[in-house]
Scaffold this active site. Structure first.
Site, PDB file in Angstrom:
ATOM      1  N   CYS A   1      17.425   6.396  -0.233  1.00 46.80           N
ATOM      2  CA  CYS A   1      17.421   7.229  -1.441  1.00 46.80           C
ATOM      3  C   CYS A   1      18.540   8.273  -1.406  1.00 46.80           C
ATOM      4  O   CYS A   1      19.285   8.435  -2.386  1.00 46.80           O
ATOM      5  CB  CYS A   1      16.051   7.874  -1.623  1.00 46.80           C
ATOM      6  SG  CYS A   1      15.412   8.741  -0.168  1.00 46.80           S
TER       7      CYS A   1
ATOM      8  N   SER B   1       0.806  -1.226   0.000  1.00 45.57           N
ATOM      9  CA  SER B   1       0.000   0.000   0.000  1.00 45.57           C
ATOM     10  C   SER B   1       0.834   1.269   0.000  1.00 45.57           C
ATOM     11  O   SER B   1       0.318   2.359  -0.231  1.00 45.57           O
ATOM     12  CB  SER B   1      -0.931   0.015   1.218  1.00 45.57           C
ATOM     13  OG  SER B   1      -0.179   0.060   2.426  1.00 45.57           O
ATOM     14  N   GLY B   2       2.140   1.167   0.258  1.00 41.43           N
ATOM     15  CA  GLY B   2       2.989   2.344   0.318  1.00 41.43           C
ATOM     16  C   GLY B   2       3.427   2.834  -1.050  1.00 41.43           C
ATOM     17  O   GLY B   2       3.182   2.189  -2.072  1.00 41.43           O
TER      18      GLY B   2
ATOM     19  N   ASN C   1      13.465   9.448  -6.091  1.00 37.05           N
ATOM     20  CA  ASN C   1      13.584   8.694  -4.842  1.00 37.05           C
ATOM     21  C   ASN C   1      12.742   7.428  -4.809  1.00 37.05           C
ATOM     22  O   ASN C   1      13.036   6.488  -4.062  1.00 37.05           O
ATOM     23  CB  ASN C   1      13.207   9.588  -3.654  1.00 37.05           C
ATOM     24  CG  ASN C   1      11.824  10.186  -3.779  1.00 37.05           C
ATOM     25  OD1 ASN C   1      11.568  11.004  -4.664  1.00 37.05           O
ATOM     26  ND2 ASN C   1      10.908   9.779  -2.903  1.00 37.05           N
TER      27      ASN C   1
END
Length: 351
Positions: A149, A10-11, A318
């Protein structure tokens, strides 16, 4: 086909993984894992996705090991530590996108991740680093920890100086600026639009854990490489993309032309790192908007003779090169596929 599972579906990073895996000719998405989003389809969680592949998010149980060849963990660090313990040696490969196993040194890990308890034997087994620098160690690796990142951008920027030219960097000061997606999907007052729009937010002005992992990695790769490395991080109104500006001070003599040649030489044969002159395009680069949606990282090195410093700029998306794209890249190398398989999307600009 290589069967792939994504936990943390879900992210933002989970959504990017789904997008990239479903477009990959050698990967088959066979499992989506989560807790609060259990029972939901990918298209419900990520409006840009329509190909659900008949999958819904499911709770993570031990039998998942029988359904995947590679398990991507796009989960918070404490969850990744727990799931890695559960599935280590039960699936051919785990690719962890969290910070659970990035820092090898125990004391340094405890300082930056005090709430993340991990098995020390697993910490020693995880292979860490950007694939351009550790590609030979990824073949047959069972446990892979992706850099953060910021750490990816910083390391790609500094590696030609340390691992290429063999310079000792007396002091490195990093200025990092990242878009709002770097903070994930958690709801925080500081991320509400009235506060975030138009802001340059110094959310970590006196140190950042991604700098700690860079220092830990470079010190292990070549001891004595860096005297000190510090970082300040700022949130900017962009949604995607980040830029790191590394200000490098060394007592060794450097030549402007040799610096540029060293970077071009170091990244020759690495398709996802583009060494650029800052004045070669219509806009000064590196600029995050010139890499959005792609797995490219743009790197520029300049010599500030009056300031007595080397300036290294690195920009990337990122969510792609800084997360999901790099996860697919290491998976390609792990399973013997060409490095760029499924990752040849060009940047989207303007975005």
């Amino acid at each position: 086909m290589i069967r792939a599972g994504v936990v943390g579906a879900s992210g933002f990073a989970g959504g990017e993984l789904i997008r990239l895996i479903t477009q990959h000719p050698g990967l088959e998405l066979t499992f989506l894992g989560g807790s609060s989003s259990a029972g939901r389809r990918p298209s419900e969680l990520h409006p840009g996705l329509r190909d659900n592949r008949g999958l819904t998010v499911q709770p993570v149980t031990e039998d998942v090991a029988d359904r995947v060849d590679v398990l991507f963990l796009a989960t918070p660090a404490p969850v990744s530590a727990e799931l890695s313990s559960l599935f280590a040696d039960r699936v051919p490969a785990i690719v962890d996108l969290s910070g659970a196993f990035r820092i090898r040194t125990p004391e340094l890990h405890d300082r930056w991740y005090p709430k993340v308890e991990r098995r020390s034997d697993l910490a020693d087994r995880f292979v860490y680093g950007v694939p351009e620098l550790i590609g030979d160690r990824l073949k047959d690796a069972a446990l892979i920890s992706l850099p953060g990142c910021y750490a990816t951008a910083i390391t790609l920027g500094l590696a030609p100086l340390t691992l290429g030219l063999g310079l000792r960097l007396k002091t490195v000061v990093v200025d990092g600026k990242s878009g709002s997606s770097g903070g994930g999907v958690q709801l925080r007052t500081s991320d509400l639009h009235p506060f975030r729009a138009g802001a340059i937010a110094p959310y970590s002005p006196a140190g950042h854990r991604h700098a700690a992992e860079v220092g830990d990695f470079l010190e292990r790769s070549r001891p004595g490489t860096i005297g000190s490395l510090s970082m300040s991080a700022y949130g900017v109104p962009n949604v995607r993309g980040l830029l790191t500006s590394s200000y490098v001070f060394t007592d060794e003599e450097v030549d402007r032309r040799e610096l540029n040649r060293a970077y071009l030489r170091f990244y020759k044969g690495h398709p996802f790192v583009r060494v650029r002159r800052h004045d070669e395009t219509l806009i000064p680069v590196p600029d995050p908007q010139a890499v959005l949606g792609s797995n490219y990282a743009d790197v520029t090195v300049l010599l500030d003779e009056e300031g007595g410093r080397i300036v290294v700029l690195a920009a990337l998306d990122n969510l792609v090169k800084g997360a999901a794209g790099q996860a697919v890249q290491v998976t390609n190398l792990r399973f013997g596929l060409p490095e760029e398989t499924g990752l040849t999307q060009q940047p989207v600009m303007p975005a």
